[in-house]
Structures are given as C-alpha cells and as structure tokens.
Design a protein around this motif. Structure first.
Motif, PDB file in Angstrom:
ATOM      1  N   ILE A 282      11.215   6.075  66.268  1.00  0.00           N
ATOM      2  CA  ILE A 282      10.226   4.999  66.083  1.00  0.00           C
ATOM      3  C   ILE A 282       9.392   5.252  64.830  1.00  0.00           C
ATOM      4  O   ILE A 282       9.210   4.363  63.982  1.00  0.00           O
ATOM      5  CB  ILE A 282       9.321   4.881  67.322  1.00  0.00           C
ATOM      6  N   TYR A 283       8.871   6.474  64.706  1.00  0.00           N
ATOM      7  CA  TYR A 283       8.024   6.784  63.548  1.00  0.00           C
ATOM      8  C   TYR A 283       8.822   6.792  62.249  1.00  0.00           C
ATOM      9  O   TYR A 283       8.290   6.450  61.186  1.00  0.00           O
ATOM     10  CB  TYR A 283       7.302   8.112  63.765  1.00  0.00           C
ATOM     11  N   ARG A 284      10.104   7.150  62.351  1.00  0.00           N
ATOM     12  CA  ARG A 284      10.951   7.105  61.159  1.00  0.00           C
ATOM     13  C   ARG A 284      11.111   5.664  60.684  1.00  0.00           C
ATOM     14  O   ARG A 284      11.057   5.376  59.489  1.00  0.00           O
ATOM     15  CB  ARG A 284      12.321   7.720  61.460  1.00  0.00           C
ATOM     16  N   SER A 285      11.302   4.736  61.647  1.00  0.00           N
ATOM     17  CA  SER A 285      11.464   3.329  61.277  1.00  0.00           C
ATOM     18  C   SER A 285      10.185   2.750  60.677  1.00  0.00           C
ATOM     19  O   SER A 285      10.234   1.820  59.885  1.00  0.00           O
ATOM     20  CB  SER A 285      11.882   2.507  62.508  1.00  0.00           C
ATOM     21  N   ARG A 286       9.039   3.315  61.078  1.00  0.00           N
ATOM     22  CA  ARG A 286       7.758   2.842  60.547  1.00  0.00           C
ATOM     23  C   ARG A 286       7.343   3.560  59.264  1.00  0.00           C
ATOM     24  O   ARG A 286       6.351   3.175  58.630  1.00  0.00           O
ATOM     25  CB  ARG A 286       6.662   3.025  61.602  1.00  0.00           C
ATOM     26  N   GLY A 287       8.061   4.610  58.903  1.00  0.00           N
ATOM     27  CA  GLY A 287       7.734   5.353  57.690  1.00  0.00           C
ATOM     28  C   GLY A 287       6.478   6.194  57.811  1.00  0.00           C
ATOM     29  O   GLY A 287       5.847   6.524  56.796  1.00  0.00           O
ATOM     30  N   LEU A 288       6.089   6.554  59.026  1.00  0.00           N
ATOM     31  CA  LEU A 288       4.890   7.374  59.255  1.00  0.00           C
ATOM     32  C   LEU A 288       5.302   8.840  59.275  1.00  0.00           C
ATOM     33  O   LEU A 288       5.688   9.395  60.299  1.00  0.00           O
ATOM     34  CB  LEU A 288       4.219   6.967  60.573  1.00  0.00           C
TER      35      LEU A 288
END
Length: 359
Positions: A282-288
């Motif tokens: 999830i965080y990878r998809s958001r770039g966080l």
C-alpha cells in the motif's frame, strides 16, 4: 532412432491422438521409447504418455511414466525438464489421492531454482497443491493455493488455467457448504466461523466484494463471541484485501492496524508478517518512502523471528525427527523440553497456555 525421426514419430502420435485414435497414438509413442536414443525426445514422449493416460483415467500408468520422466530429466540435468517432470509426478499422485505426496512434490517444484518454465507452470503447481489441500480438507491452505494459481492465470492470460481453477473453486465451495451444514447441525460455532471465513475468501478471490463483506462481518461476529483472536486477525486481513481491491486504502490500513494489534497480543508472527507485507504494498503504491521502509524492516524482522528453534534447548526444529508442541501463542517447542520444564505458561512470552496441540 535419431533426433529427427523421434520428432516425426512424436508428431505422428499427436496427430493420431487429436483424431481420437488414442490406442494407435500410444503404440507410436511406446515404440519411440523403445527405440529412440534422443533424451529430449524421450522426455517429450513421456510427457505425451502422462497426459494421455491422465485423460483416459489410467492413473497408475500415468504415475509409472511420470517416474520414468523424472529419471530422464535428471539425466538431462536441465532445471526446466526437472520442474515439468516433478509437476507430472505431483499430478499423478493427486489423481491417486496421495495428497501428502502431491504437496511434497509441489513444494519440490517451488523450491527449484528459477527456470524458464516457472512462469508457465507455476500456476499449474499451485492448482495441484490447492487440489491436494482440498482433498485433505485444509480449506484455508487450499484457497491460498487457488488464489496463487488465479494470479498466474491472470498475469499470463492463461484462460485454460483460469477455467480449471474456477472448477476447483466450485468443488471447494461445495465442500465448505457441506461443512457448514454439519457445523449448524451440531451447533459448532468455531467451525461455523471458519466456514464463513472461507466463503468470504472465496467471494473475494472471485472479485465478488459485495458478498464477501457480509460474510466477513458474520465470521468476525462469531470469532469475537468465542474469543478466537487468531481468527479475527484472518478476518481483518481478508477485509483489508477487499478494501485494497476497491482502492479504499485508508480503510484497508485501518483494518490492518486493528489486525496488527490483535496479532501482537497473541504473538502471531506469521499474521504480522502477512500484514506488514500488505502494508508495504500500500505504501509503495502511495510513494510514502518512510512508512514503506518501516514496514519492510518489520517484515524482515518477522521473517527472522519465525525461524524455528526450540525456545528451551535452542536446537533447530526439523533437523531431527522429534515430536513438537505448538502453544496458542504460536511458539513451538520440543515435547520433551516442555515436559521437563514443568511450567504452565509459555517459556518465551510467559502467556498462560491452554492445552498444546501436537505438530
């Protein structure tokens, strides 16, 4: 018989087989085995014989040729051939209802070094493993294998594999439905919760989220009622995956956070590992990047923490044929070590322990 002649005879057999002249095709292929010195050709004709006997329902013959094919693949010293032959051996044992052997051979396939055939055959391996788990009534493991097979099918646009997985899911659904009837007849609340969870996972795997959500709600209600916190972790993980499918990532993260709290309470390292993996995506998809790194670190910590060592004697579990016991907190020990220790709580986390289960 040389390489070119072997190829010609294999093609001739295929033409006969496709025109429903099965026995003549088998005669041609059998002669190739008797006369050909070409190892690759022999391997290919053994594959034809395995497939033909499978479709004819001659499963003992299928197994016989699969064993010979394994020996041929070893002679060739080719990882792709070895993967294909182990898959045929797994399928043969699956047809003969030797499910433990099927799972073992599938794991051998998955443990082979990366090969060109892995992308093409990985879905078939997962399907065969799912069918074996289903035969052993290990519903959750069966569903996980079927979901992997579906991912292979979708990623490789393999409609035939997708159809086979859907057929297996159909029988899976029927078996879970029958288990649900038995659970209702006997008032078995834990089994009812497990069946509801399986129903929910099936609908989620099919993309039917509208049906999956209420099933998860019902499963969670019973899991909470009976105090099954491990079950609640599984439910929340399924709910989080539903929200991810809907691209409602904040709701997915909320479900993951609740599941993480429960998993940490009971020391469920495997559950934590899965949850960190989902959070990472999830965080990878958001770039966080900061949040992503934190979950990557925790994921690898969980991997290290799940190394199987006896918490009392320190010996590696699995190297010797020793009887084990798993406590409700997920920690595993040698049976002899627990008996000699004499404590009523887990020696690792000191949580009070109910009756252990044998492993």
């Amino acid at each position: 018989m040389g390489q070119d002649q072997t190829k010609q005879q294999i093609t001739k057999g295929l033409q006969l087989y496709q025109s429903n002249q099965t026995e003549k095709a088998l005669q041609v292929w059998t002669k190739v085995l008797e006369k050909s010195s070409d190892l690759v050709g022999r391997f290919r004709v053994l594959g034809c014989l395995v497939t033909a006997h499978s479709e004819m329902g001659r499963y003992k013959e299928m197994l016989k040729f699969a064993v010979v094919q394994i020996d041929t693949a070893r002679e060739l010293e080719d990882a792709d051939f070895l993967l294909e032959s182990y898959l045929n051996l797994a399928r043969s044992n699956e047809k003969l209802c030797e499910f433990h052997k099927t799972i073992s051979y599938c794991k051998t396939c998955l443990g082979l070094p990366g090969t060109r055939a892995a992308t093409q055959l990985g879905g078939q391996v997962s399907l065969s493993m799912g069918n074996a788990f289903l035969g052993l009534s290990l519903f959750q493991k069966a569903l996980e294998s079927f979901e992997k097979a579906l991912r292979y099918a979708h990623n490789n646009d393999d409609t035939m594999l997708e159809c086979r997985v859907c057929c297996s899911l159909g029988s899976f659904y029927a078996q879970v439905k029958e288990s649900m009837k038995i659970a209702l007849q006997h008032g078995d609340r834990p089994l009812q919760a497990l069946c509801l969870l399986c129903f929910a996972d099936i609908h989620r795997s099919r993309g039917d989220l509208e049906t999956a959500f209420p099933r998860y709600d019902s499963a969670m209600s019973i899991m909470t009622e009976i105090g099954n916190r491990l079950g609640q972790v599984q439910v929340l993980l399924g709910v989080a995956k539903c929200w991810v499918a809907r691209k409602a990532l904040d709701k997915a993260l909320d479900a993951i956070e609740r599941a993480q709290d429960l998993a940490e309470e009971v020391g469920n390292k495997l559950g934590q590992l899965k949850l960190h993996c989902l959070s990472e995506s999830i965080y990878r998809s958001r770039g966080l990047q900061r949040e992503l790194r934190a979950h990557v670190v925790r994921f690898h910590e969980c991997v290290e923490e799940t190394e199987l060592y006896c918490g009392l004697c320190g010996e590696s579990i699995g190297e010797k044929n020793s009887r084990l016991q798993a406590l409700p907190c997920s920690h595993i020990f040698h049976l002899r070590c627990l008996q000699n220790n004499g404590t009523r709580s887990c020696p690792n986390c000191h949580r009070s322990s109910m009756k252990p289960g044998f492993v």
